[in-house]
Design an enzyme around this catalytic site. Structure first.
Site, PDB file in Angstrom:
ATOM      1  N   ARG A 141      28.404 -61.163  -5.441  1.00 49.26           N
ATOM      2  CA  ARG A 141      27.907 -62.532  -5.273  1.00 49.26           C
ATOM      3  C   ARG A 141      28.968 -63.512  -5.737  1.00 49.26           C
ATOM      4  O   ARG A 141      29.519 -63.380  -6.835  1.00 49.26           O
ATOM      5  CB  ARG A 141      26.629 -62.709  -6.100  1.00 49.26           C
ATOM      6  CG  ARG A 141      26.107 -64.133  -6.147  1.00 49.26           C
ATOM      7  CD  ARG A 141      25.328 -64.463  -4.898  1.00 49.26           C
ATOM      8  NE  ARG A 141      24.548 -65.677  -5.088  1.00 49.26           N
ATOM      9  CZ  ARG A 141      24.633 -66.745  -4.304  1.00 49.26           C
ATOM     10  NH1 ARG A 141      25.477 -66.762  -3.287  1.00 49.26           N
ATOM     11  NH2 ARG A 141      23.871 -67.804  -4.530  1.00 49.26           N
ATOM     12  N   GLN A 200      31.822 -66.224 -17.802  1.00 49.38           N
ATOM     13  CA  GLN A 200      31.662 -65.616 -19.123  1.00 49.38           C
ATOM     14  C   GLN A 200      30.202 -65.396 -19.516  1.00 49.38           C
ATOM     15  O   GLN A 200      29.859 -64.372 -20.107  1.00 49.38           O
ATOM     16  CB  GLN A 200      32.370 -66.468 -20.176  1.00 49.38           C
ATOM     17  CG  GLN A 200      33.891 -66.383 -20.107  1.00 49.38           C
ATOM     18  CD  GLN A 200      34.559 -67.197 -21.196  1.00 49.38           C
ATOM     19  OE1 GLN A 200      34.035 -68.223 -21.630  1.00 49.38           O
ATOM     20  NE2 GLN A 200      35.725 -66.757 -21.636  1.00 49.38           N
ATOM     21  N   ALA A 255     -10.566 -45.887 -28.875  1.00 50.29           N
ATOM     22  CA  ALA A 255      -9.659 -44.982 -29.602  1.00 50.29           C
ATOM     23  C   ALA A 255      -8.348 -44.893 -28.839  1.00 50.29           C
ATOM     24  O   ALA A 255      -8.165 -44.030 -27.989  1.00 50.29           O
ATOM     25  CB  ALA A 255     -10.285 -43.605 -29.757  1.00 50.29           C
ATOM     26  N   THR A 292      -6.740 -40.991 -24.924  1.00 53.04           N
ATOM     27  CA  THR A 292      -7.169 -42.371 -25.145  1.00 53.04           C
ATOM     28  C   THR A 292      -8.598 -42.633 -24.657  1.00 53.04           C
ATOM     29  O   THR A 292      -9.005 -42.150 -23.605  1.00 53.04           O
ATOM     30  CB  THR A 292      -6.201 -43.342 -24.440  1.00 53.04           C
ATOM     31  OG1 THR A 292      -4.879 -43.107 -24.926  1.00 53.04           O
ATOM     32  CG2 THR A 292      -6.580 -44.782 -24.710  1.00 53.04           C
ATOM     33  N   THR A 332       2.057 -48.652 -28.857  1.00 52.85           N
ATOM     34  CA  THR A 332       2.693 -49.952 -28.636  1.00 52.85           C
ATOM     35  C   THR A 332       3.859 -50.130 -29.611  1.00 52.85           C
ATOM     36  O   THR A 332       3.954 -49.449 -30.635  1.00 52.85           O
ATOM     37  CB  THR A 332       1.688 -51.090 -28.857  1.00 52.85           C
ATOM     38  OG1 THR A 332       1.287 -51.073 -30.241  1.00 52.85           O
ATOM     39  CG2 THR A 332       0.463 -50.937 -27.959  1.00 52.85           C
ATOM     40  N   PHE A 359      -2.851 -35.415 -19.879  1.00 55.20           N
ATOM     41  CA  PHE A 359      -3.179 -35.406 -21.298  1.00 55.20           C
ATOM     42  C   PHE A 359      -4.219 -36.490 -21.554  1.00 55.20           C
ATOM     43  O   PHE A 359      -3.922 -37.687 -21.458  1.00 55.20           O
ATOM     44  CB  PHE A 359      -1.914 -35.654 -22.119  1.00 55.20           C
ATOM     45  CG  PHE A 359      -2.078 -35.462 -23.610  1.00 55.20           C
ATOM     46  CD1 PHE A 359      -2.186 -34.201 -24.149  1.00 55.20           C
ATOM     47  CD2 PHE A 359      -2.090 -36.554 -24.461  1.00 55.20           C
ATOM     48  CE1 PHE A 359      -2.318 -34.013 -25.522  1.00 55.20           C
ATOM     49  CE2 PHE A 359      -2.219 -36.387 -25.831  1.00 55.20           C
ATOM     50  CZ  PHE A 359      -2.340 -35.113 -26.362  1.00 55.20           C
ATOM     51  N   SER A 410      -4.669 -46.654 -30.174  1.00 55.91           N
ATOM     52  CA  SER A 410      -3.658 -46.521 -31.213  1.00 55.91           C
ATOM     53  C   SER A 410      -4.176 -45.693 -32.392  1.00 55.91           C
ATOM     54  O   SER A 410      -3.412 -44.961 -33.025  1.00 55.91           O
ATOM     55  CB  SER A 410      -3.225 -47.910 -31.699  1.00 55.91           C
ATOM     56  OG  SER A 410      -2.639 -48.641 -30.640  1.00 55.91           O
ATOM     57  N   GLU A 435       2.189 -44.541 -25.165  1.00 56.09           N
ATOM     58  CA  GLU A 435       2.726 -43.671 -26.227  1.00 56.09           C
ATOM     59  C   GLU A 435       2.895 -44.447 -27.529  1.00 56.09           C
ATOM     60  O   GLU A 435       3.814 -44.210 -28.302  1.00 56.09           O
ATOM     61  CB  GLU A 435       4.070 -43.048 -25.812  1.00 56.09           C
ATOM     62  CG  GLU A 435       4.060 -42.304 -24.502  1.00 56.09           C
ATOM     63  CD  GLU A 435       3.177 -41.066 -24.531  1.00 56.09           C
ATOM     64  OE1 GLU A 435       2.824 -40.621 -25.633  1.00 56.09           O
ATOM     65  OE2 GLU A 435       2.840 -40.580 -23.443  1.00 56.09           O
TER      66      GLU A 435
END
Length: 384
Positions: free
Chosen positions: A269, A280, A129, A125, A367, A122, A131, A365
């Site tokens: 480990r 914890q 050009a 971009t 930001t 596809f 976003s 796809e």
């Protein structure tokens, strides 16, 4: 929407086993060669992975959005290169055809994409050009029964190996923004189309990304998607909204894999005679990972179902992609922390490779920042 639960269970189970029996053992080889071995690509094609969302009448499985994301969450629990190799065919590389292609276009190309005999890409971009895709400058000039395409695309997944490119180009140079953009099916063999070698990237070795150069490429008018000028941007938005849900699922799979690796490490480990999972603060890191994963999974499935019901999911698709990609980043960071020094040393664990691979999720796809803006825009639109 799940059409046949038993058939879907069989598909998911098969993918689950394949990832562990074939993909996991080959991850280091893919990283070393910077490509997915041909025999594995052929195996994925034989299993139908290239045609998941392509309609059954054209040789695919015709998965609904919900079925697709469930499969994607399984297939992506391994190095990104494996799912990327098939991902453009079963996602962004074929979706424009499925959504808006003419009957001839579908009959000609979809069966080849579904079988993996062609690799799709596809090409939207450009250097100026990204976003703001409506600002693209690649031109398509009508010349008799053809169009002449000129321009350059960058950051295109699978560009170095693709056979068929969905190219967004401006057919109305005097019409600003989205209205003058059309979509074309351009074959690699068409004179004037060349691609760069794959970029050298931070991660995702084995998934080639590069440039597409169009120098007077003559494309038959019948390759104009939908047969109508000025519909390309609308087609792109249809593709991207579904792909954002798909990508959100593809962010969730690696997070599941990384948590599994971190759990194994934390339970095996030992420090001071105890498994570090018993401490914890380590347990809290793992619990937060699981929480992010479950939230992303639920959001993806809910949005996929909404799309299958025919609802407008422009807002939800952005939320999905934004949350799942950011959640995957949080999971990666915590999992490296659980591994400690071993998480930073490639000799000790592949978790460092996953950490580098998934960083791209928050960039492509759209930001995270673009999705934040889009979410706000969609909220204001709905409120109005």
């Amino acid at each position: 929407m799940i059409r046949d639960p038993k058939a879907l269970d069989a598909l998911i189970s098969g993918v689950h086993d394949w990832v562990r029996s074939t993909a996991h053992p080959a991850e280091d080889l893919v990283d070393e060669r910077d490509e997915v071995p041909a025999e594995i690509v052929a195996d994925m094609a034989e299993r139908g992975y290239f045609g998941w969302s392509i309609p059954e009448e054209y040789g695919g499985l015709g998965l609904t959005t919900e079925e697709l994301v469930m499969g994607a969450m399984e297939l992506s629990q391994c190095a990104v290169a494996f799912r990327a190799r098939v991902g453009t065919n079963t996602g962004i590389g074929s979706e424009a055809l499925v959504a808006d292609g003419t009957d001839w276009q579908k009959r000609t190309y979809l069966p080849l994409l579904a079988k993996g005999e062609m690799t799709g890409s596809f090409a939207l971009t450009e250097p100026e050009a990204g976003s703001d895709a409506s600002a693209l400058t690649t031109s398509a000039r009508r010349d008799g029964d053809d169009y002449i395409l000129d321009g350059m695309k960058c950051y295109i997944t699978n560009a170095p190996i693709a056979d068929l490119f969905t190219v967004m180009a401006r057919t109305a140079p005097d019409t600003p923004g989205a209205r003058g953009v059309s979509a074309f099916l351009v074959e690699r063999t068409m004179p004037g189309l060349t691609t760069s070698a794959g970029y050298k990237m931070m991660g995702q070795r084995g998934s080639p990304v590069g440039e597409v150069h169009l120098d007077g490429v003559r494309v038959p008018a019948r390759n104009l998607i939908g047969g109508e000028e000025g519909q390309g941007f609308r087609t792109a938005m249809k593709v991207l909204n579904k792909q954002r849900i798909h990508l959100a699922a593809l962010c969730t799979g690696p997070a599941i894999r990384m948590l599994d690796m971190a759990m194994h490490h934390a339970e095996s480990r030992h420090q001071s005679g105890r498994a570090i999972a018993d401490f914890q603060l380590v347990a809290a890191l793992l619990a937060d990972c699981r929480t992010d994963i479950e939230a992303a999974r639920a959001l993806v499935l809910q949005t996929a179902r909404a799309r299958d019901q025919g609802r407008d999911i422009a807002l939800e698709a952005s939320i999905c992609k934004y949350f799942a990609s950011e959640a995957c980043g949080r999971v990666a960071d915590r999992c490296v922390q659980v591994f400690g020094g071993a998480g930073y040393v490639a000799n000790h664990s592949s978790i460092e490779r996953y950490y580098r691979d998934i960083r791209l999720f928050r960039l492509y796809e759209g930001t995270s920042q673009i999705h934040q803006l889009n979410i706000m825009k969609q909220m204001r639109r709905a409120r109005a």
